[in-house]
Design a protein around this motif. Structure first.
Motif, PDB file in Angstrom:
ATOM      1  N   LEU A   1     -55.154  21.541 -52.419  1.00 25.83           N
ATOM      2  CA  LEU A   1     -56.462  21.900 -52.994  1.00 25.83           C
ATOM      3  C   LEU A   1     -56.875  23.265 -52.461  1.00 25.83           C
ATOM      4  O   LEU A   1     -57.524  23.388 -51.421  1.00 25.83           O
ATOM      5  N   GLU A   2     -56.474  24.258 -53.183  1.00 20.32           N
ATOM      6  CA  GLU A   2     -56.826  25.625 -52.802  1.00 20.32           C
ATOM      7  C   GLU A   2     -57.701  26.235 -53.890  1.00 20.32           C
ATOM      8  O   GLU A   2     -57.589  25.889 -55.056  1.00 20.32           O
ATOM      9  N   GLY A   3     -58.518  27.177 -53.519  1.00 13.24           N
ATOM     10  CA  GLY A   3     -59.418  27.802 -54.487  1.00 13.24           C
ATOM     11  C   GLY A   3     -60.785  27.157 -54.466  1.00 13.24           C
ATOM     12  O   GLY A   3     -61.059  26.215 -53.710  1.00 13.24           O
ATOM     13  N   ASN A   4     -61.690  27.656 -55.344  1.00 16.81           N
ATOM     14  CA  ASN A   4     -63.082  27.184 -55.357  1.00 16.81           C
ATOM     15  C   ASN A   4     -63.225  25.994 -56.291  1.00 16.81           C
ATOM     16  O   ASN A   4     -63.781  26.097 -57.388  1.00 16.81           O
ATOM     17  N   PHE A   5     -62.684  24.859 -55.868  1.00  9.58           N
ATOM     18  CA  PHE A   5     -62.845  23.655 -56.676  1.00  9.58           C
ATOM     19  C   PHE A   5     -64.294  23.182 -56.595  1.00  9.58           C
ATOM     20  O   PHE A   5     -64.946  23.297 -55.564  1.00  9.58           O
ATOM     21  N   VAL A   6     -64.794  22.660 -57.723  1.00  8.63           N
ATOM     22  CA  VAL A   6     -66.150  22.104 -57.756  1.00  8.63           C
ATOM     23  C   VAL A   6     -66.041  20.635 -58.130  1.00  8.63           C
ATOM     24  O   VAL A   6     -65.067  20.200 -58.756  1.00  8.63           O
ATOM     25  N   SER A   7     -67.073  19.927 -57.787  1.00 13.79           N
ATOM     26  CA  SER A   7     -67.099  18.501 -58.130  1.00 13.79           C
ATOM     27  C   SER A   7     -67.461  18.329 -59.596  1.00 13.79           C
ATOM     28  O   SER A   7     -68.057  19.222 -60.216  1.00 13.79           O
ATOM     29  N   PRO A   8     -67.077  17.185 -60.189  1.00 15.71           N
ATOM     30  CA  PRO A   8     -67.463  16.937 -61.595  1.00 15.71           C
ATOM     31  C   PRO A   8     -68.976  17.019 -61.810  1.00 15.71           C
ATOM     32  O   PRO A   8     -69.434  17.471 -62.857  1.00 15.71           O
ATOM     33  N   GLU A   9     -69.734  16.576 -60.798  1.00 21.20           N
ATOM     34  CA  GLU A   9     -71.191  16.648 -60.926  1.00 21.20           C
ATOM     35  C   GLU A   9     -71.652  18.107 -60.993  1.00 21.20           C
ATOM     36  O   GLU A   9     -72.526  18.458 -61.808  1.00 21.20           O
ATOM     37  N   ASP A  10     -71.076  18.940 -60.134  1.00 14.86           N
ATOM     38  CA  ASP A  10     -71.425  20.367 -60.162  1.00 14.86           C
ATOM     39  C   ASP A  10     -70.998  21.007 -61.472  1.00 14.86           C
ATOM     40  O   ASP A  10     -71.683  21.890 -61.996  1.00 14.86           O
ATOM     41  N   TRP A  11     -69.850  20.547 -61.978  1.00 16.91           N
ATOM     42  CA  TRP A  11     -69.349  21.075 -63.254  1.00 16.91           C
ATOM     43  C   TRP A  11     -70.325  20.766 -64.390  1.00 16.91           C
ATOM     44  O   TRP A  11     -70.666  21.639 -65.195  1.00 16.91           O
ATOM     45  N   ILE A  12     -70.803  19.532 -64.411  1.00 18.90           N
ATOM     46  CA  ILE A  12     -71.769  19.137 -65.449  1.00 18.90           C
ATOM     47  C   ILE A  12     -73.089  19.867 -65.243  1.00 18.90           C
ATOM     48  O   ILE A  12     -73.710  20.347 -66.202  1.00 18.90           O
ATOM     49  N   ASP A  13     -73.522  19.948 -63.981  1.00 20.47           N
ATOM     50  CA  ASP A  13     -74.789  20.634 -63.686  1.00 20.47           C
ATOM     51  C   ASP A  13     -74.747  22.090 -64.127  1.00 20.47           C
ATOM     52  O   ASP A  13     -75.738  22.621 -64.648  1.00 20.47           O
ATOM     53  N   PHE A  14     -73.605  22.745 -63.903  1.00 16.93           N
ATOM     54  CA  PHE A  14     -73.480  24.158 -64.280  1.00 16.93           C
ATOM     55  C   PHE A  14     -73.688  24.338 -65.780  1.00 16.93           C
ATOM     56  O   PHE A  14     -74.464  25.197 -66.221  1.00 16.93           O
ATOM     57  N   THR A  15     -73.026  23.515 -66.575  1.00 17.43           N
ATOM     58  CA  THR A  15     -73.170  23.618 -68.030  1.00 17.43           C
ATOM     59  C   THR A  15     -74.560  23.178 -68.469  1.00 17.43           C
ATOM     60  O   THR A  15     -75.150  23.766 -69.380  1.00 17.43           O
ATOM     61  N   ASN A  16     -75.085  22.137 -67.789  1.00 15.89           N
ATOM     62  CA  ASN A  16     -76.442  21.688 -68.122  1.00 15.89           C
ATOM     63  C   ASN A  16     -77.462  22.792 -67.895  1.00 15.89           C
ATOM     64  O   ASN A  16     -78.406  22.956 -68.683  1.00 15.89           O
ATOM     65  N   ILE A  17     -77.285  23.533 -66.820  1.00 11.25           N
ATOM     66  CA  ILE A  17     -78.197  24.654 -66.537  1.00 11.25           C
ATOM     67  C   ILE A  17     -78.143  25.681 -67.655  1.00 11.25           C
ATOM     68  O   ILE A  17     -79.179  26.178 -68.127  1.00 11.25           O
ATOM     69  N   ASN A  18     -76.934  26.004 -68.114  1.00 10.29           N
ATOM     70  CA  ASN A  18     -76.792  26.969 -69.211  1.00 10.29           C
ATOM     71  C   ASN A  18     -77.413  26.445 -70.497  1.00 10.29           C
ATOM     72  O   ASN A  18     -78.071  27.194 -71.228  1.00 10.29           O
ATOM     73  N   VAL A  19     -77.208  25.153 -70.760  1.00 12.16           N
ATOM     74  CA  VAL A  19     -77.787  24.539 -71.971  1.00 12.16           C
ATOM     75  C   VAL A  19     -79.309  24.519 -71.882  1.00 12.16           C
ATOM     76  O   VAL A  19     -80.010  24.874 -72.844  1.00 12.16           O
TER      77      VAL A  19
END
Length: 402
Positions: free
Chosen positions: A207-225
């Motif tokens: 696990l290398e790189g800036n992995f995000v959690s599924p919750e953060d992934w959804i939150d990121f798109t939700n913020i844009n929406v």
């Protein structure tokens, strides 16, 4: 001899039997262990195969779920992008309407200010702070207030367009990433155990790189929406506000313009009426002047006509003053002549007094005539300013709906 015949290195037959039995037993034991191992290996291979297939199937299902999830959010982003682009385009037309409205306010403002300047040229009693001037000043205030309001609204619109474009940029970037992720997952979903060119990638397990959690992934798109929804709602509210402002300012401008025009019409009518009355008075004065001039001529003639009678009476008196001696009698004739001279002289003085009064009146009439003529010129100047310069100029003012 028997001891000589026995070889000390040879084993006893019992040892031989024992050794054979041990070999058989060891072989059978090894064979049994090998058979068990083979059986266990087949069982392990079958178990691992089933586990691998199940795990791979689970991964495939999760991959499919992930692809569907990405597709869902990608569709959401596409919808929001379409909406924000549509609202931004409409807002740009509203911005254009505001700019045209702002430009449309300039001519009425210039006309109103010119009217105020022109009306400063009125002279005399007509330089009055009348209803027209009050309405013109109010019109200037209304137009300046409208221009300021439109300017602020235009700034607000530009800011909203900027925010819409910022939201669009975030959606574009998110969509771009979603498209890339979906393309990668589509590729992953297409891979099978028989796919050529599959490789070992041991480093990928880390696990290398800036992995995000599924919750953060959804939150990121939700913020844009949510950001896009917020800016879209703000755009809708701003459009309604602009519509209301443009409608209101058009009504305010028309109403004030009509108030000014009505004030001009009323004022022009008042000035024309006043000018007409002055012209009537001027005609009366001129008639009276002509009558007075005739009167003065008659008085002068009457005075002249009295010169002969007084000369006759005075000549008679002078002649009778030369009667000799006792004939120089103050008789009734002499008394009448004296009375006649006094009477004629008195009447001539009365005529001269009347002539002087008539001449004074004539001068007064002349002054009144000049005053009326000047006042009529003042009214003509006012009418030229209001009716010709101002009202004709205001005919070019056109107030449109924007």
């Amino acid at each position: 001899m028997a001891r000589l015949l026995q070889d000390p290195s040879k084993l006893h037959p019992s040892e031989w039997y024992t050794a054979n039995q041990m070999q058989r037993a060891s072989t059978e034991s090894q064979k049994s262990r090998s058979e068990c191992m083979t059986a266990e290996s087949w069982r392990l291979v079958d178990e691992i195969e089933k586990t691998t297939q199940k795990t791979q199937s689970d991964v495939n299902k999760k991959l499919e779920q992930r692809r569907e999830e990405i597709k869902f959010w990608k569709q959401e982003l596409d919808n929001k992008l379409e909406q924000i682009v549509h609202e931004t385009e409409i807002l740009l037309t509203f911005k254009n309407r505001l700019e045209r409205a702002l430009e449309g306010c300039k001519e009425p403002l210039v006309v109103a200010q010119k009217c105020l300047l022109y009306r400063q040229r009125r002279v005399g009693i007509d330089l009055v702070h009348d209803e027209v001037e009050q309405q013109l000043q109010k019109e200037v205030e209304v137009l300046q207030g409208i221009i300021a309001l439109l300017g602020r609204t235009l700034e607000q619109t530009n800011e909203q367009i900027r925010r819409n474009r910022s939201a669009k940029y975030d959606l574009d970037m998110d969509l771009k990433d979603k498209f890339t992720a979906l393309t990668i997952d589509d590729y992953c979903a297409s891979l099978t155990n028989d796919t050529p060119h599959i490789i070992y990638a041991d480093n990928a397990v880390k696990l290398e790189g800036n992995f995000v959690s599924p919750e953060d992934w959804i939150d990121f798109t939700n913020i844009n929406v949510e950001k896009a929804d917020k800016q879209r709602n703000n755009s809708l509210a701003l459009k309604a506000l602009i519509d209301g402002i443009l409608s209101q300012i058009a009504n305010d401008m028309r109403r004030q313009c009509e108030l000014v025009n009505s004030a001009f019409r009323n004022r022009v009518k008042e000035v024309k009426d006043a000018k007409h009355k002055l012209e009537i008075l001027l005609a009366m004065v001129m008639d009276e002047t002509a009558s007075q001039e005739k009167n003065i001529a008659a008085l002068k003639k009457a005075i002249t006509d009295k010169e002969a009678p007084v000369k006759v009476a005075q000549t008679r008196l002078e002649a009778r003053n030369h009667r000799p001696n006792v004939e120089l009698c103050y008789d009734t004739v002499h008394s009448s002549l004296m009375s006649e001279v006094q009477e004629i002289t008195k009447n001539i003085q009365r005529l001269k007094d009347a002539l002087a009064q008539a001449q004074t009146e004539l001068k007064g009439l002349s002054r009144r005539q000049l005053s009326l003529e000047e006042e009529i010129k003042v009214k003509e100047n006012t009418l030229y300013i209001d009716e010709v310069l101002c009202m004709q100029m205001r005919e070019s003012v056109c107030i449109n709906n924007y």
